[in-house]
Motif scaffolding. Structure first.
Motif, mmCIF file in Angstrom:
data_model
loop_
_atom_site.group_PDB
_atom_site.id
_atom_site.type_symbol
_atom_site.label_atom_id
_atom_site.label_comp_id
_atom_site.label_asym_id
_atom_site.label_seq_id
_atom_site.Cartn_x
_atom_site.Cartn_y
_atom_site.Cartn_z
ATOM 1 N N UNK A 82 29.676 13.507 -11.853
ATOM 2 C CA UNK A 82 28.927 12.441 -11.187
ATOM 3 C C UNK A 82 27.622 12.974 -10.604
ATOM 4 N N UNK A 83 27.655 14.192 -10.087
ATOM 5 C CA UNK A 83 26.446 14.798 -9.522
ATOM 6 C C UNK A 83 25.349 14.910 -10.585
ATOM 7 N N UNK A 84 25.752 15.237 -11.813
ATOM 8 C CA UNK A 84 24.779 15.360 -12.906
ATOM 9 C C UNK A 84 24.549 14.039 -13.636
ATOM 10 N N UNK A 85 25.317 13.010 -13.264
ATOM 11 C CA UNK A 85 25.119 11.707 -13.887
ATOM 12 C C UNK A 85 25.594 11.637 -15.325
ATOM 13 N N UNK A 86 26.658 12.379 -15.657
ATOM 14 C CA UNK A 86 27.194 12.372 -17.022
ATOM 15 C C UNK A 86 28.691 12.071 -16.979
ATOM 16 N N UNK A 87 29.241 11.711 -18.126
ATOM 17 C CA UNK A 87 30.662 11.426 -18.216
ATOM 18 C C UNK A 87 31.487 12.689 -18.420
ATOM 19 N N UNK A 88 32.787 12.595 -18.219
ATOM 20 C CA UNK A 88 33.662 13.763 -18.348
ATOM 21 C C UNK A 88 33.755 14.271 -19.782
ATOM 22 N N UNK A 89 33.437 13.423 -20.741
ATOM 23 C CA UNK A 89 33.489 13.844 -22.139
ATOM 24 C C UNK A 89 32.115 14.236 -22.664
ATOM 25 N N UNK A 90 31.171 14.432 -21.761
ATOM 26 C CA UNK A 90 29.801 14.760 -22.157
ATOM 27 C C UNK A 90 29.756 16.071 -22.946
ATOM 28 N N UNK A 91 28.886 16.096 -23.930
ATOM 29 C CA UNK A 91 28.697 17.319 -24.710
ATOM 30 C C UNK A 91 27.900 18.325 -23.887
ATOM 31 N N UNK A 92 27.841 19.551 -24.378
ATOM 32 C CA UNK A 92 27.073 20.580 -23.690
ATOM 33 C C UNK A 92 25.615 20.195 -23.548
ATOM 34 N N UNK A 93 25.061 19.581 -24.584
ATOM 35 C CA UNK A 93 23.653 19.179 -24.540
ATOM 36 C C UNK A 93 23.451 18.028 -23.556
#
Length: 260
Positions: free
Chosen positions: A18-29
């Motif tokens: 959440x801090x980075x604004x991405x989902x838990x399944x987000x890729x490395x990129x």
């Protein structure tokens, strides 16, 4: 204080994704892009006068968050158990987080920030972020303005217009905190904007910057001056719309349907 506690204190979120604004399944990129986006917002180079220390602290926390989520083993531990190994080399070794950032991304410049803001503002991404912030904070404009990327208090008329259009279309619910916000709170945000402008001007003078200098401080000052009239006009509109007092014994307006 552990990393998760630091995240709660600095960003109001105890979840690293959440801090980075991405989902838990987000890729490395995707995680890398999220880190860059979040770090641009708090980078010490763009901090208003007097807020450099807080920006540096938040910037360092973001570096640690990215270091954890970009490490396969650290990320697996966090995903499986919801904890961070505070004894890992990510935290125990001395690290210059700004240098770490430079190794991942090119040196930030005023033009980088300008280009990012131009691309982000009025984009679908910004629109989604504004709507999400409105719902997350139940219409609290102080919180909304703090959480949306690349805005300052002088952007409020534009942000309010976006939200109001979404409310009118039925896309967003009506929150009392938004539609019935006091004139005092609106005026307080204006005062903060004016204070920031004065601090930026003072810093510009102390640094001996000319009008043509390509410096972030001068850029901030210019923006505040250019937007001041827009903020004044907005306050006048608020006064006209919500400032009138009902006559004694007069009929009160019924609350809007769905107001929360």
């Amino acid at each position: 204080m552990g990393l998760l506690e630091q995240c709660r204190e600095a960003f109001g979120a105890g979840d690293l994704y959440q801090v980075l604004g991405v989902g838990r399944k987000a890729s490395g990129e995707e995680i890398r892009r999220g880190y860059r986006k979040a770090s641009l917002q708090v980078h010490p180079d763009r901090a208003p006068p007097g807020q450099e220390e807080r920006a540096t602290q938040r910037f360092q926390i973001l570096g640690k968050v990215y270091a954890v989520l970009s490490d396969k083993e650290q990320r697996a531990l966090y995903d499986e158990q919801g904890i961070v190994d505070e004894e890992s080399s990510v935290f125990t070794q001395e690290r210059d987080w700004e240098e770490y950032w430079r190794l991942l991304f090119k040196k930030i410049t005023v033009k980088d920030i300008e280009d990012f803001e131009k691309k982000y503002k009025d984009s679908e991404e910004e629109l989604d972020d504004i709507k999400a912030a409105y719902e997350d904070y139940k219409g609290n404009m102080d919180k909304i303005m703090e959480s949306v990327l690349c805005v300052d208090y002088a952007d409020e008329p534009r942000i309010r217009k976006i939200i109001q259009l979404a409310i009118d279309s039925g896309e967003l619910p009506v929150y009392k905190a938004f539609v019935k916000e006091s004139k005092q709170k609106v005026a307080a945000r204006k005062r903060r904007a004016e204070k920031e402008a004065k601090e930026a001007e003072k810093s510009r003078e102390e640094l001996g910057l000319g009008e043509g200098d390509d410096d972030l401080t001068a850029l901030i000052q210019s923006r505040h001056e250019n937007r001041k009239k827009e903020m004044d006009d907005f306050l006048a509109q608020m006064e006209a719309k919500y400032g009138g007092k009902s006559k004694k014994g007069g009929k009160k307006s019924a609350p809007k349907k769905g107001m929360k």
